[in-house]
Design a protein around this motif. Structure first.
Motif, short mmCIF file in Angstrom:
data_model
loop_
_atom_site.label_atom_id
_atom_site.label_comp_id
_atom_site.label_asym_id
_atom_site.label_seq_id
_atom_site.Cartn_x
_atom_site.Cartn_y
_atom_site.Cartn_z
N TYR A 1 -3.59 -1.11 0.66
CA TYR A 1 -4.04 -0.27 1.76
C TYR A 1 -3.66 1.19 1.50
O TYR A 1 -2.47 1.48 1.30
CB TYR A 1 -3.42 -0.72 3.09
CG TYR A 1 -3.90 -2.09 3.51
CD1 TYR A 1 -5.02 -2.23 4.32
CD2 TYR A 1 -3.25 -3.24 3.07
CE1 TYR A 1 -5.46 -3.48 4.69
CE2 TYR A 1 -3.69 -4.50 3.44
CZ TYR A 1 -4.81 -4.61 4.25
OH TYR A 1 -5.26 -5.85 4.61
N SER B 1 -11.29 1.46 10.72
CA SER B 1 -9.98 1.66 10.09
C SER B 1 -8.89 1.78 11.16
O SER B 1 -7.82 1.18 11.05
CB SER B 1 -9.98 2.94 9.24
OG SER B 1 -10.65 2.73 8.02
N ASP C 1 -4.44 -5.03 9.80
CA ASP C 1 -4.27 -5.84 8.60
C ASP C 1 -3.19 -5.26 7.69
O ASP C 1 -2.38 -6.00 7.12
CB ASP C 1 -5.60 -5.94 7.84
CG ASP C 1 -6.66 -6.70 8.63
OD1 ASP C 1 -6.28 -7.54 9.46
OD2 ASP C 1 -7.85 -6.42 8.43
N ALA C 2 -3.19 -3.94 7.55
CA ALA C 2 -2.18 -3.30 6.70
C ALA C 2 -0.78 -3.65 7.17
O ALA C 2 0.12 -3.88 6.36
CB ALA C 2 -2.37 -1.78 6.71
N VAL D 1 -8.43 -2.23 10.38
CA VAL D 1 -7.83 -2.23 9.04
C VAL D 1 -6.33 -1.92 9.14
O VAL D 1 -5.51 -2.51 8.43
CB VAL D 1 -8.54 -1.24 8.10
CG1 VAL D 1 -7.94 -1.31 6.70
CG2 VAL D 1 -10.04 -1.51 8.05
N GLY E 1 0.82 -1.21 0.00
CA GLY E 1 0.00 0.00 0.00
C GLY E 1 0.84 1.25 0.00
O GLY E 1 2.06 1.19 -0.24
N ALA F 1 -6.47 2.61 6.04
CA ALA F 1 -5.85 2.60 7.37
C ALA F 1 -5.49 4.04 7.72
O ALA F 1 -5.54 4.93 6.86
CB ALA F 1 -4.63 1.70 7.39
N LYS G 1 -9.24 -0.40 0.94
CA LYS G 1 -8.97 -0.57 2.36
C LYS G 1 -8.24 0.66 2.91
O LYS G 1 -7.17 1.03 2.42
CB LYS G 1 -8.16 -1.84 2.57
CG LYS G 1 -8.98 -3.10 2.21
CD LYS G 1 -8.26 -4.39 2.51
CE LYS G 1 -7.27 -4.74 1.43
NZ LYS G 1 -6.72 -6.11 1.56
N VAL H 1 -3.11 4.37 3.35
CA VAL H 1 -2.92 4.82 4.74
C VAL H 1 -2.99 6.34 4.75
O VAL H 1 -2.14 7.02 4.17
CB VAL H 1 -1.55 4.35 5.28
CG1 VAL H 1 -1.40 4.80 6.73
CG2 VAL H 1 -1.40 2.85 5.15
#
Lengths: 427, 427
Positions: free
Chosen positions: A260, A331, A338-339, A335, A239, A289, A287, A262
């Motif tokens: 991701y 998030s 996960d990132a 999330v 990401g 973050a 997704k 971010v």
């Protein structure tokens, strides 16, 4: 250690719904062993905590930061990114020793845990010192590779990846490099090759400023996202940090590859970088973050302010109904985990790591309790963090840093570091 | 009571410079009697407080709020202003009793003092109950008249003005009405007449949304500022709340008449009202004060978040160097006091009222101490409020509400109020 939380409101985040359940949460050693209605025999408790209706959440996951940059807090302000980097950050960072980075990272960790952050995705130099600080304080740190033209190679990145992913349960490493604009195409290609060799995701600064995107287009005729994707950089996921100046095509690449985005709104505001398309990401299924970025550009590591900004800036751009507070909280808590490759920390469920925070609802800013989770995002503050637990250990409670012997010593040392750098740099 | 603060860093705000001096601050009864180097005989101290280098500031002045709206916090979210007012706020406020307003104002006061706010400019109904709450908790409250087509006349406004300006040293009243868009021209003219009769400044909601400005132009062919000024409303000063959609001409009127633009960035963000031209105001010499607006639109009463937003939103619009943090702190501590008619509370100087806060610098978000005042604006948080003093009395200290017997009772009552209103309204 067996710890029982009871009379708790719990947001497990089993999924994106911010469902609140009333019940208990049991911790045994580093893991959560029960959430909700008690069942089976009680454990032999080392500690029982009456939550008095307070809220248990998975801790906030700070998915982009440069922890040790605490030394430049309120030192280098009020400049746009590139001036700030070239005039202040890069020249002054040269004076930092490994021991400095240990101290400055510890200062950041104190701020993380006092604000309910249980893990950080840290991009900085001298990872030996960063990780030692995290291990000593019981903090969960995921290193992000940061090689660029000023230092680091495919080999050093591979070595770090292997070393830090087996160092300690609190430590891990994800592949990364600083940014397209600080890294040659050859070195970027090396990172992509390594991602293929290790089947690993890659993170980097991406499209933080308009200038950066324009520079990349001049160099390669493509946006940073498209350019990196064209090199196979994201074939195993990953990401970008910031992602402010994203085209619809960039968003589409992030969506189709499951990358991701971010977001770092506090830093983007303070450095005047712009407003990222967060509402679009949520709508399109990218997704999302959240990170603070480093404490020299934000200038703090406060997830409450950050969450408000994530939704608030979108409301300004797209209307008051934009970017639901509960999505933002998901998030922040889930999330982000996960990132960072921390799927074992992304929810409060049986078998997951006991990384959690208790939010004190018995404070005026959280009353009345019309909606607990919206209270956290819209009116929460660090004053509401009553307890922070990482891997089953309480690291912060009621204003006290459990794993730091003498906070004043960290403050003294941090002030001595910047005083020394001022003298050495003539600033 | 004689109280001595020593080992203090003090920002007196004698003028707009955020100069920090190291020294002592002496309080005798309700007044400051010494700031800086001790001189003359020490008093007979009732209490001596070692500040350990912590920062003393004049308290934050919340220059626009609707305190009792705490009951709708996280209840009516994610709507633009007019929907939110007409669908949620106005229908639900009808259920409030005077006792409810007492409780809900007390809840807000708890949030004010725990966040370092020592005075609020409050616009709400049933001022008898608002003022009783303030007097009982030792909080300084300036009422702003709020008449409109739904209630109030020139006579009631005059009666309130006379009554509350002699009620109690903690209480005062400033002329005001709700807004152009809720008030007939005849009633607005009455307010202007009263301003002339009393030689008094007038405040009102002004240009909060684009719709409001367009409506006023349709009705009167002028912006709200120009329309009100054309009626002589501001011949004795005053100002506007929000002022988001200001033309250069509006700004010019505010400047030439010495009016106060009270900015409410948190609320403007959350209700998607827009970004006010704060940078222009500072540049053009318009007096800028800061308010949170009510807790149902913000959703909190947190001056740290507010100060960051005031400068941050301008940086987004006008670049990273915009809207100096120290100017924002001066607005928060000092200009707000002047706006509210509290010039006796606008600085820490001999003879001024002892309204002050102590900011705990011994927390990780305030370290290292590169720049104390920027730390407050860029990285400060309610966790840093160690002590709040109003009129020489400590009302909040280290998490404890000194003037509230039982905070839990206020929480219980607040929850009971919204529960009752939910039942009655079927919401």
């Amino acid at each position: 250690m067996n710890i029982r939380f009871f009379n708790a409101n719990i947001v497990p985040f089993r999924n994106a719904d911010a469902e609140v359940i009333l019940g208990e949460l049991w911790v045994s050693d580093d893991k959560i062993v029960l959430v909700g209605e008690p069942s089976g025999a009680p454990l032999s408790w080392d500690r029982e905590i009456d939550c008095r209706g307070n809220l248990l959440l998975p801790g906030f996951k700070n998915a982009h930061t440069h922890s040790a940059m605490t030394f430049l807090r309120s030192f280098a302000d009020d400049k746009p990114l590139l001036d700030w980097l070239n005039e202040d950050v890069f020249p002054l960072e040269k004076f930092l020793t490994g021991d400095d980075i240990y101290t400055l990272t510890t200062l950041a960790i104190m701020e993380y845990v006092s604000g309910g952050t249980t893990a950080a995705f840290d991009m900085y130099y001298q990872p030996d010192y960063v990780t030692r600080s995290a291990i000593d304080t019981g903090f969960r740190m995921v290193l992000c590779g940061s090689i660029n033209d000023f230092g680091g190679t495919k080999e050093t990145l591979r070595d770090e990846f292997e070393k830090y992913n087996k160092l300690h349960p609190l430590i891990s490493q994800v592949l990364g490099f600083h940014a397209e604009y600080t890294t040659s195409k050859a070195l970027i290609k090396d990172v992509s090759d390594l991602a293929h060799e290790l089947c690993a995701p890659v993170f980097t600064h991406n499209s933080e400023t308009r200038q950066e995107v324009e520079g990349c287009k001049e160099r390669y005729g493509m946006s940073p996202t498209k350019f990196l994707d064209s090199l196979g950089m994201f074939d195993f996921g990953g990401g970008g940090f910031h992602c402010v100046h994203f085209t619809d095509e960039d968003t589409q690449i992030f969506k189709s590859r499951g990358l991701y985005a971010v977001t770092n709104c506090g830093s983007n505001v303070k450095l005047a970088s712009g407003i990222p398309p967060v509402e679009k990401w949520y709508r399109d299924g990218v997704k999302v973050a959240i990170g603070t970025d480093g404490p020299a550009s934000n200038n703090c590591l406060d997830f409450f302010r950050e969450m408000f900004l994530v939704t608030g800036l979108q409301k300004l751009e797209h209307g008051a109904a934009s970017t639901d507070a509960n999505l933002v909280l998901h998030s922040a808590c889930s999330v982000g985990a996960d990132a960072m490759g921390l799927s074992e920390c992304n929810s409060l469920e049986c078998g997951k790591q006991a990384d959690l925070i208790m939010i004190d609802m018995h404070r005026p800013n959280m009353q009345p309790v019309n909606n607990m989770t919206k209270n956290v995002v819209y009116s929460g503050s660090k004053e509401n963090v009553a307890l922070t637990m990482i891997r089953g250990n309480v690291v912060y409670e009621n204003g006290r840093f459990v794993t730091i012997d003498d906070p004043e010593e960290i403050y003294r040392k941090s002030n001595a570091i910047i005083a020394r750098i001022r003298r050495a740099s003539g600033r």
